[in-house]
Each structure stands twice: as structure tokens, then as C-alpha cells.
Design a protein around this motif. Structure first.
Motif, short mmCIF file in Angstrom:
data_model
loop_
_atom_site.label_atom_id
_atom_site.label_comp_id
_atom_site.label_asym_id
_atom_site.label_seq_id
_atom_site.Cartn_x
_atom_site.Cartn_y
_atom_site.Cartn_z
N CYS A 25 7.23 0.81 -5.20
CA CYS A 25 6.11 1.76 -5.33
C CYS A 25 6.65 3.01 -6.02
CB CYS A 25 5.55 2.09 -3.95
SG CYS A 25 4.07 3.11 -4.00
N GLN A 34 2.85 8.13 2.64
CA GLN A 34 2.80 6.69 2.89
C GLN A 34 2.42 6.34 4.32
OE1 GLN A 34 2.61 5.85 -0.09
NE2 GLN A 34 4.36 4.60 -0.65
N LEU A 57 -0.02 -5.89 0.38
CA LEU A 57 0.94 -4.95 -0.22
C LEU A 57 2.24 -5.60 -0.69
CD1 LEU A 57 0.57 -1.91 2.21
CD2 LEU A 57 -0.38 -2.15 -0.09
N TRP A 64 3.63 -1.45 -7.27
CA TRP A 64 2.59 -0.44 -7.08
C TRP A 64 2.95 0.84 -7.82
CZ3 TRP A 64 -1.83 -1.88 -5.03
CH2 TRP A 64 -1.84 -3.04 -4.23
N LEU A 67 0.07 4.06 -3.65
CA LEU A 67 -0.91 3.64 -2.66
C LEU A 67 -2.00 4.69 -2.60
CD1 LEU A 67 1.38 2.35 0.23
CD2 LEU A 67 0.55 1.14 -1.80
N SER A 92 -5.45 2.87 -4.60
CA SER A 92 -4.15 2.26 -4.90
C SER A 92 -4.19 1.73 -6.32
CB SER A 92 -3.87 1.09 -3.95
OG SER A 92 -3.87 1.52 -2.61
#
Length: 196
Positions: A25, A34, A57, A64, A67, A92
Motif C-alpha cells: 500500500c 490505516q 485487501l 493498493w 485505502l 480505496s
């Protein structure tokens, strides 16, 4: 958004060579961002179905970019307002604009203990809670934040406070937002009549 690189992972058997495997991410990987999203996602959008959250996820076909608030679908309005007070409601987003030197789209990175040292934070989605690993401090693990923790909890983001032998560092709870009642203007006093 700030570039704070992290990973979201599921636990694995250490005999495989890593205690976890997950997805990269790119933005906003600090605990203050997060953890409310991950806790709220399980409690609201995924209604307690941890495996569905992991599939969404960790088993995603992409890394990612960040998010977002779509993970809080179904949350009460006061929760959304506390976590996203400016009502930006960023969703996201996949990290899908990375290409290789050949011009082909890059494959998602599978993050394990072997390649996580260049990241800043890790979030391992265990059955009993989220293990938070401050990778810039050490990589031996971190404290567990229980799944029943309120997403409105205020977490601290100083890496040294997230040692594996410590409790998760939290700040005092956010005060409830109060809606101010408009004050009615006072009546304007009548001007005295001046006799002529």
C-alpha cells in the motif's frame, strides 16, 4: 496523501519462511489512517467476516495506492464524520498505473518478511486482531490491536511506541462532535421618537 509505505497481510506458517504474506500500500500507511479503516471495515462493511476482509485487501489482483472510506460502508454517520471530518470520502484505489521497463503493467508485489524492510508499517490481519509492525523501528513484530477496538480510537504514529513488547499506543478518545444551535438574533430596540 503522504507517501507512507505499508503492507496489509494475512498471517502464514513461519515454516514457509515468513510469518505473513500481503499486498503493498503506497500512501497513508501510518496507524492513525490505516487502523480506523481496517477496524471499521471488519465491524461495518464486512460485518465481522474476517476472511472476506482478507480476500478483499490481501488477495486483491493489485497493490493498493491507498485505502479509503469505502471500507466504512454501512458505518453510522457519526463514525464517518469523526474519521473523515472534511467529508472528502476518498475511496480505496488500486495501484494500477505502474509499468515495467518493457511497457507492460507491473504485477502486484507479494510482501513477505524477506522484502518488507524498505516499507514503514505493516498490518497483519490475525484472527484475534491486527498486528502493527513499525518496520522503521524493528521488524520482529508488534502489538495486537483487538478487532473489537473502536475505529474512533486515536492511535499514535511514533514508530518507537509500537514495540512488540508494548501495548498499542493510544491517545484519549475523540470528544463527540457537537452541533451548535444557531442563536436567534436579539430584537432590535425601537428608535425613540423625537418630538418635533
Amino acid at each position: 496523501m503522504s507517501t507512507t509505505r505499508s503492507f496489509i497481510a494475512r498471517p502464514t506458517d513461519p515454516s514457509t519462511g515468513s510469518r505473513y504474506t500481503g499486498r503493498y500500500c503506497h500512501f497513508d500507511g501510518y496507524p492513525e489512517n490505516q487502523l480506523p479503516l481496517l477496524l471499521g471495515a471488519l465491524q461495518y462493511r464486512f460485518a465481522g467476516d474476517l476472511e472476506a476482509l482478507r480476500r478483499h485487501l490481501v488477495d486483491a489482483p493489485h497493490d493498493w495506492s491507498g485505502l479509503g472510506m469505502d471500507l466504512l460502508e454501512g458505518a453510522p454517520q457519526h463514525v464517518l464524520n469523526q474519521i473523515d471530518p472534511h467529508a472528502e470520502r476518498f475511496p480505496s484505489s488500486p495501484l494500477d498505473d505502474v509499468i515495467t521497463s518493457s511497457g507492460a503493467p507491473a504485477e502486484p508485489m507479494t510482501i513477505t518478511e524477506a522484502n518488507s524492510s524498505c516499507l514503514e508499517w505493516g498490518y497483519v490481519l490475525h484472527d484475534h486482531g491486527i498486528e502493527v509492525i513499525a518496520l522503521t523501528w524493528h521488524d520482529r513484530g508488534g502489538p495486537i490491536v483487538s478487532w473489537d477496538t473502536s475505529p474512533l480510537t486515536r492511535f499514535q504514529g511514533t514508530p518507537s511506541l509500537w514495540g512488540y513488547d508494548r501495548s498499542a499506543p493510544v491517545r484519549p478518545a475523540r470528544p463527540a462532535l457537537k452541533v451548535a444551535t444557531p442563536v436567534s438574533p436579539l430584537p432590535v430596540p425601537a428608535k425613540p421618537r423625537v418630538p418635533r
